[in-house]
Design a protein around this motif. Sequence first.
Motif, short mmCIF file in Angstrom:
data_model
loop_
_atom_site.label_atom_id
_atom_site.label_comp_id
_atom_site.label_asym_id
_atom_site.label_seq_id
_atom_site.Cartn_x
_atom_site.Cartn_y
_atom_site.Cartn_z
N UNK A 1 94.44 -46.45 -25.64
CA UNK A 1 95.37 -47.00 -24.65
C UNK A 1 95.13 -46.40 -23.27
N UNK A 2 94.47 -45.25 -23.24
CA UNK A 2 94.09 -44.55 -22.01
C UNK A 2 93.08 -43.48 -22.46
N UNK A 3 92.35 -42.86 -21.54
CA UNK A 3 91.38 -41.83 -21.97
C UNK A 3 92.00 -40.69 -22.77
N UNK A 4 93.32 -40.49 -22.63
CA UNK A 4 93.98 -39.41 -23.36
C UNK A 4 95.12 -39.90 -24.26
N UNK A 5 95.19 -41.20 -24.50
CA UNK A 5 96.27 -41.76 -25.32
C UNK A 5 95.67 -42.72 -26.35
N UNK A 6 95.99 -42.48 -27.63
CA UNK A 6 95.41 -43.27 -28.71
C UNK A 6 96.52 -43.67 -29.69
N UNK A 7 96.32 -44.81 -30.34
CA UNK A 7 97.28 -45.27 -31.34
C UNK A 7 96.57 -45.58 -32.64
N UNK A 8 97.14 -45.08 -33.73
CA UNK A 8 96.67 -45.37 -35.08
C UNK A 8 97.90 -45.77 -35.89
N UNK A 9 97.96 -47.04 -36.26
CA UNK A 9 99.13 -47.58 -36.98
C UNK A 9 100.39 -47.30 -36.17
N UNK A 10 101.33 -46.56 -36.76
CA UNK A 10 102.61 -46.34 -36.07
C UNK A 10 102.64 -45.03 -35.27
N UNK A 11 101.48 -44.35 -35.17
CA UNK A 11 101.41 -43.04 -34.51
C UNK A 11 100.66 -43.13 -33.19
#
Length: 332
Positions: A43-53
């Motif tokens: 979502x950004x160079x320092x923001x990631x999403x995996x399923x609900x996390x």
Amino acid sequence: MQISPVLPAILARHLAGPYSPTAELYVLKALRSILSQRDIFCLAPTVFQVCDTVIVVRHTRGLERTIECQRLVYVMDDAWYAGLQDTELPLLYRGRLLLAEARDARKLIRRADAVVVSSQLLLDEMHRRYPHIDAHLLHPVWPVPISSEPRSPDAPFRMACLGAWTHRSDIAMILDPVLEVLAAQPDARLTLVDSGHLPKIVMQHRQVNLIPSKSWPEYLAWLSAQRFDLGLYPLKDTRLNRARSISKLLEYAQTGAAVLASDTWAAANDSTWAGASMQIKNHPSVWRTAIFDLMSRPHRCEQSFEYAAAVAARAGLQAKANDLWHRLLTHT
């Protein structure tokens, strides 16, 4: 739970940059080992999403839209709170800490379901400030250290000091003794990162190789092609430096270098890493004597590197990172 941008989108894109070494070393190397790439949303160079996390590394500076998540994991690899008060740091960097980490961290830590930190001192600080927090220590996942190469007796002694621009006051502390060593040993070589703030005598020195600023992928490619005998890691005795991770030891191991460091580096003295680097007092004469001694006995550098590489292999950093992220993502 909502996580919103702290900066306007155009400013966020400008300040965030396209790469985050911290995200790569502490998060992505493990996620790519346990998940399919299509399951990891950047979502950004320092923001990631995996399923609900959602995983936030240091800050949300590059985030351009509000996101929803059920679970938040916050990753912290620096004592940013100490950096804000550290007048030895460049003013620009302290400003970035104020705009990014300081604005995000307190809020995100309080909202996080888990916090991942990079050193025992940071872990202790988290437990002291937030007694009920679910905090975890995680070391960075660098590639496996290279195998040692036999050193020719006639080869020049190769030193490196690969501190970033934020380390310029630390590096300045040892420049005089290192220059004395170079003057006494015309065949010796020193590689430095060109921070733009080095003295003219260093910038123009024939035995000094200056490395220009590189992107993270460029730097990794460059690093993997280098071979050094000794990596220098001077650290002034500050709260920020005392909480630094073991990452520099693993970084130098990519080049076959032994590490000579300040004894203020607390992470290098814990039970896992004790003895993997050579630590000395922060005094110019001590640094000068230690470097001269190692140059006269280069086999000590080879032995120190071999021991550090063995320690890193026994530590099983990739497996431990994989296990921690599996547990954090499956809520176990």
